[in-house]
Design a protein around this motif. Structure first.
Motif, PDB file in Angstrom:
ATOM      1  N   THR A 205       0.942  -1.111   0.046  1.00  0.00           N
ATOM      2  CA  THR A 205       0.111   0.044   0.047  1.00  0.00           C
ATOM      3  C   THR A 205       0.732   1.313  -0.012  1.00  0.00           C
ATOM      4  OG1 THR A 205      -1.734  -1.094   1.202  1.00  0.00           O
ATOM      5  CG2 THR A 205      -1.893   1.184   1.173  1.00  0.00           C
ATOM      6  N   VAL A 206       0.565   2.120  -0.974  1.00  0.00           N
ATOM      7  CA  VAL A 206       1.307   3.398  -1.159  1.00  0.00           C
ATOM      8  C   VAL A 206       0.508   4.495  -1.180  1.00  0.00           C
ATOM      9  CG1 VAL A 206       2.990   4.487  -2.503  1.00  0.00           C
ATOM     10  CG2 VAL A 206       2.865   1.827  -2.556  1.00  0.00           C
ATOM     11  N   PHE A 207       0.880   5.589  -0.251  1.00  0.00           N
ATOM     12  CA  PHE A 207       0.186   6.720  -0.143  1.00  0.00           C
ATOM     13  C   PHE A 207       1.268   7.954  -0.508  1.00  0.00           C
ATOM     14  CE2 PHE A 207      -2.402   4.581   2.618  1.00  0.00           C
ATOM     15  CZ  PHE A 207      -3.750   4.969   2.345  1.00  0.00           C
ATOM     16  N   GLY A 208       0.941   8.903  -1.640  1.00  0.00           N
ATOM     17  CA  GLY A 208       1.685   9.976  -1.948  1.00  0.00           C
ATOM     18  C   GLY A 208       1.009  11.307  -1.772  1.00  0.00           C
ATOM     19  N   ILE A 209       1.808  12.207  -1.316  1.00  0.00           N
ATOM     20  CA  ILE A 209       1.521  13.551  -1.122  1.00  0.00           C
ATOM     21  C   ILE A 209       2.229  14.493  -1.791  1.00  0.00           C
ATOM     22  CG2 ILE A 209       1.104  15.325   0.780  1.00  0.00           C
ATOM     23  CD1 ILE A 209       1.379  13.098   2.998  1.00  0.00           C
ATOM     24  N   THR A 210       1.764  15.397  -2.711  1.00  0.00           N
ATOM     25  CA  THR A 210       2.364  16.575  -3.311  1.00  0.00           C
ATOM     26  C   THR A 210       1.527  17.740  -3.085  1.00  0.00           C
ATOM     27  OG1 THR A 210       0.919  15.578  -5.398  1.00  0.00           O
ATOM     28  CG2 THR A 210       3.367  14.997  -5.140  1.00  0.00           C
ATOM     29  N   ALA A 211       2.260  18.793  -3.627  1.00  0.00           N
ATOM     30  CA  ALA A 211       1.206  20.333  -3.450  1.00  0.00           C
ATOM     31  C   ALA A 211       1.565  20.602  -2.133  1.00  0.00           C
ATOM     32  CB  ALA A 211      -0.098  20.249  -4.010  1.00  0.00           C
ATOM     33  N   ALA A 212       1.177  19.669  -1.175  1.00  0.00           N
ATOM     34  CA  ALA A 212       1.374  20.068   0.404  1.00  0.00           C
ATOM     35  C   ALA A 212       2.538  20.075   0.742  1.00  0.00           C
ATOM     36  CB  ALA A 212       0.339  19.264   1.124  1.00  0.00           C
ATOM     37  N   THR A 213       3.543  19.342   0.318  1.00  0.00           N
ATOM     38  CA  THR A 213       4.851  19.542   0.581  1.00  0.00           C
ATOM     39  C   THR A 213       5.726  19.896  -0.261  1.00  0.00           C
ATOM     40  OG1 THR A 213       4.905  17.289  -0.024  1.00  0.00           O
ATOM     41  CG2 THR A 213       4.661  17.520   2.398  1.00  0.00           C
ATOM     42  N   GLU A 214       6.856  20.471  -0.178  1.00  0.00           N
ATOM     43  CA  GLU A 214       8.023  21.025  -1.139  1.00  0.00           C
ATOM     44  C   GLU A 214       8.479  19.866  -2.005  1.00  0.00           C
ATOM     45  OE1 GLU A 214       9.558  24.968   0.270  1.00  0.00           O
ATOM     46  OE2 GLU A 214      10.212  23.408   1.464  1.00  0.00           O
ATOM     47  N   TRP A 215       8.564  18.913  -1.510  1.00  0.00           N
ATOM     48  CA  TRP A 215       9.106  17.823  -2.454  1.00  0.00           C
ATOM     49  C   TRP A 215       7.980  16.683  -2.164  1.00  0.00           C
ATOM     50  CZ3 TRP A 215      11.826  19.746   1.799  1.00  0.00           C
ATOM     51  CH2 TRP A 215      11.889  19.099   2.746  1.00  0.00           C
ATOM     52  N   PRO A 216       8.092  15.694  -3.123  1.00  0.00           N
ATOM     53  CA  PRO A 216       6.954  14.440  -2.903  1.00  0.00           C
ATOM     54  C   PRO A 216       7.156  13.921  -1.565  1.00  0.00           C
ATOM     55  CG  PRO A 216       7.813  14.752  -5.066  1.00  0.00           C
ATOM     56  CD  PRO A 216       8.823  15.471  -4.489  1.00  0.00           C
ATOM     57  N   THR A 217       5.988  13.277  -0.787  1.00  0.00           N
ATOM     58  CA  THR A 217       6.177  12.476   0.357  1.00  0.00           C
ATOM     59  C   THR A 217       5.670  11.049  -0.024  1.00  0.00           C
ATOM     60  OG1 THR A 217       5.955  14.429   1.594  1.00  0.00           O
ATOM     61  CG2 THR A 217       5.351  12.101   2.464  1.00  0.00           C
ATOM     62  N   VAL A 218       6.342   9.936   0.213  1.00  0.00           N
ATOM     63  CA  VAL A 218       5.733   8.614  -0.386  1.00  0.00           C
ATOM     64  C   VAL A 218       5.767   7.884   1.001  1.00  0.00           C
ATOM     65  CG1 VAL A 218       6.148   6.600  -1.687  1.00  0.00           C
ATOM     66  CG2 VAL A 218       6.630   8.901  -2.569  1.00  0.00           C
ATOM     67  N   LEU A 219       4.788   7.364   1.348  1.00  0.00           N
ATOM     68  CA  LEU A 219       4.805   6.362   2.669  1.00  0.00           C
ATOM     69  C   LEU A 219       4.268   4.906   1.869  1.00  0.00           C
ATOM     70  CD1 LEU A 219       2.506   8.608   4.820  1.00  0.00           C
ATOM     71  CD2 LEU A 219       4.580   8.520   4.864  1.00  0.00           C
ATOM     72  N   ARG A 220       5.043   3.967   2.318  1.00  0.00           N
ATOM     73  CA  ARG A 220       4.807   2.646   1.757  1.00  0.00           C
ATOM     74  C   ARG A 220       4.822   1.731   2.793  1.00  0.00           C
ATOM     75  NH1 ARG A 220       6.154   1.752  -3.500  1.00  0.00           N
ATOM     76  NH2 ARG A 220       7.425   3.712  -3.480  1.00  0.00           N
ATOM     77  N   TYR A 221       3.858   0.690   2.744  1.00  0.00           N
ATOM     78  CA  TYR A 221       3.439  -0.180   3.728  1.00  0.00           C
ATOM     79  C   TYR A 221       3.201  -1.687   3.006  1.00  0.00           C
ATOM     80  CZ  TYR A 221       2.073   4.174   5.850  1.00  0.00           C
ATOM     81  OH  TYR A 221       2.037   5.514   6.311  1.00  0.00           O
ATOM     82  N   PRO A 222       3.724  -2.627   3.764  1.00  0.00           N
ATOM     83  CA  PRO A 222       3.434  -3.855   3.393  1.00  0.00           C
ATOM     84  C   PRO A 222       1.977  -4.310   3.049  1.00  0.00           C
ATOM     85  CG  PRO A 222       4.484  -4.103   5.587  1.00  0.00           C
ATOM     86  CD  PRO A 222       4.356  -2.716   5.194  1.00  0.00           C
ATOM     87  N   ARG A 223       1.077  -3.577   4.043  1.00  0.00           N
ATOM     88  CA  ARG A 223      -0.399  -3.903   3.746  1.00  0.00           C
ATOM     89  C   ARG A 223      -0.933  -2.437   4.149  1.00  0.00           C
ATOM     90  NH1 ARG A 223       1.869  -6.767   7.504  1.00  0.00           N
ATOM     91  NH2 ARG A 223       2.112  -8.507   6.399  1.00  0.00           N
ATOM     92  N   PRO A 224      -2.105  -2.570   4.163  1.00  0.00           N
ATOM     93  CA  PRO A 224      -2.982  -1.283   4.384  1.00  0.00           C
ATOM     94  C   PRO A 224      -2.668  -0.702   5.854  1.00  0.00           C
ATOM     95  CG  PRO A 224      -4.367  -2.668   3.003  1.00  0.00           C
ATOM     96  CD  PRO A 224      -3.353  -3.484   3.471  1.00  0.00           C
ATOM     97  N   PRO A 225      -2.181   0.422   6.478  1.00  0.00           N
ATOM     98  CA  PRO A 225      -1.939   0.836   7.508  1.00  0.00           C
ATOM     99  C   PRO A 225      -3.151   0.821   8.336  1.00  0.00           C
ATOM    100  CG  PRO A 225      -1.806   2.956   6.076  1.00  0.00           C
ATOM    101  CD  PRO A 225      -2.089   1.316   5.232  1.00  0.00           C
ATOM    102  N   THR A 226      -3.227   1.022   9.778  1.00  0.00           N
ATOM    103  CA  THR A 226      -4.253   1.426  10.400  1.00  0.00           C
ATOM    104  C   THR A 226      -4.622   2.983  10.363  1.00  0.00           C
ATOM    105  OG1 THR A 226      -2.862   1.984  12.524  1.00  0.00           O
ATOM    106  CG2 THR A 226      -3.476  -0.349  12.356  1.00  0.00           C
ATOM    107  N   ALA A 227      -5.579   3.420  10.941  1.00  0.00           N
ATOM    108  CA  ALA A 227      -5.750   4.840  10.548  1.00  0.00           C
ATOM    109  C   ALA A 227      -4.898   5.786  11.559  1.00  0.00           C
ATOM    110  CB  ALA A 227      -7.158   5.088  11.258  1.00  0.00           C
ATOM    111  N   ASP A 228      -4.437   5.138  12.662  1.00  0.00           N
ATOM    112  CA  ASP A 228      -3.570   5.761  13.812  1.00  0.00           C
ATOM    113  C   ASP A 228      -2.190   5.818  12.866  1.00  0.00           C
ATOM    114  OD1 ASP A 228      -5.505   6.416  15.457  1.00  0.00           O
ATOM    115  OD2 ASP A 228      -4.885   4.730  16.797  1.00  0.00           O
ATOM    116  N   ARG A 229      -1.688   4.785  12.439  1.00  0.00           N
ATOM    117  CA  ARG A 229      -0.351   4.836  11.940  1.00  0.00           C
ATOM    118  C   ARG A 229      -0.388   5.945  10.701  1.00  0.00           C
ATOM    119  NH1 ARG A 229       3.884   1.289  10.500  1.00  0.00           N
ATOM    120  NH2 ARG A 229       5.588   2.515   9.666  1.00  0.00           N
ATOM    121  N   LEU A 230      -1.405   5.790   9.865  1.00  0.00           N
ATOM    122  CA  LEU A 230      -1.174   6.762   8.539  1.00  0.00           C
ATOM    123  C   LEU A 230      -1.501   8.124   9.127  1.00  0.00           C
ATOM    124  CD1 LEU A 230      -1.198   7.021   5.646  1.00  0.00           C
ATOM    125  CD2 LEU A 230      -3.629   6.875   5.620  1.00  0.00           C
TER     126      LEU A 230
END
Length: 270
Positions: A205-230
């Protein structure tokens, strides 16, 4: 915009033609080059006659998008069997504040090379683990993940004379289930945050954040994360910034909210 210092305009038709000399600047669609003064530019190199294919199939089942592919061509790409990530192409393109006239000229490569925080093609490339194929004047070509190529708002790792040739999208990412959210402070304003998410066939599972950060933010997990972890990972990520289109705290907060919406959508728990 009149580029009053330009004294030479030439077309590149072979690899040897694309590498810029002193004072030269590359032009693909030209939507940025011709929108602002370029006092240091004395020559332009037009890439439109290089003959690069807009879309090519890769041996691994992925896609190669030529740097001169226009955003309009990318959006018009028809769905392919197994490419569940196809909606992201139009979703990210629509995050670009631009008319159809811009879409028909602006290129995928040009948008990535400008490397603005809100660059929509950076958002797409980051969302799908795309890799930039970079031509080097000395022949030592290299491949760099787009998420690592962009290192700041309008700043990237392209060296002197280097040229972005294409962007490669791997098959595993194209086969993923995806989610997309964007937000802006004004209805027709530049994106303040663009958040993407995907679940690959192997549950990565991969989440990407752009526009909000000056450089791309990529969060990668072996399976969907919990709400608290994300939530923790997003709110503690570096790079959130303040400008007239939003504060750093607002960007951090809305990124967390949008990512949680995507998490619920992708896992079917919403």
């Amino acid at each position: 915009m009149d580029l009053t210092a330009v004294t030479q305009y030439r077309f590149a038709r072979s690899r040897g033609d694309v590498f810029a000399g002193p004072g030269e600047q590359l032009v693909a669609g030209g939507t940025w080059v011709f929108s602002e003064p370029q006092p240091a530019t004395t020559g332009l190199i037009d890439l439109s006659e290089m003959g690069w294919e807009s879309v090519e199939d890769l041996p691994d089942g992925g896609l190669r998008i030529g740097a001169t592919c226009t955003i309009a061509e990318l959006v018009a790409l028809p769905p392919r069997p197994g490419f569940r990530a196809h909606p992201l192409f139009a979703q990210c393109a629509n995050a670009l504040l631009a008319s159809f006239k811009i879409w028909n000229m602006a290129t995928v490569g040009g948008n990535i090379c400008r490397s603005f925080a809100a660059a929509s093609m950076v958002s797409l490339a980051v969302a799908l683990d795309a890799t930039a194929l970079i031509w080097n004047p000395d022949g030592a070509d290299r491949c760099v993940p787009v998420a690592e190529l962009v290192i700041g708002n309008g700043i990237n790792l392209l060296g002197p004379g280097e040229v972005l040739r294409a962007v490669d999208f791997p098959a595993h990412a194209l086969a993923a289930v995806t989610g997309f959210r964007k937000i802006a402070l004004a209805d027709l304003g530049r994106s303040g945050a663009v958040v993407t998410g995907r679940i690959d066939p192997d549950a990565t599972t991969v989440f990407g954040i752009t526009a909000a950060t000056e450089w791309p933010t990529v969060l990668r997990y072996p399976r969907p994360p919990t709400a608290d972890r994300l939530h923790h990972d997003i709110t503690t990520a570096p790079g959130y910034y303040t400008d007239p289109l939003g504060s750093a705290d607002w960007r951090r907060g809305v990124s967390a909210v949008l990512a949680e919406e995507i998490r619920l959508e992708l896992t079917g728990t919403g």
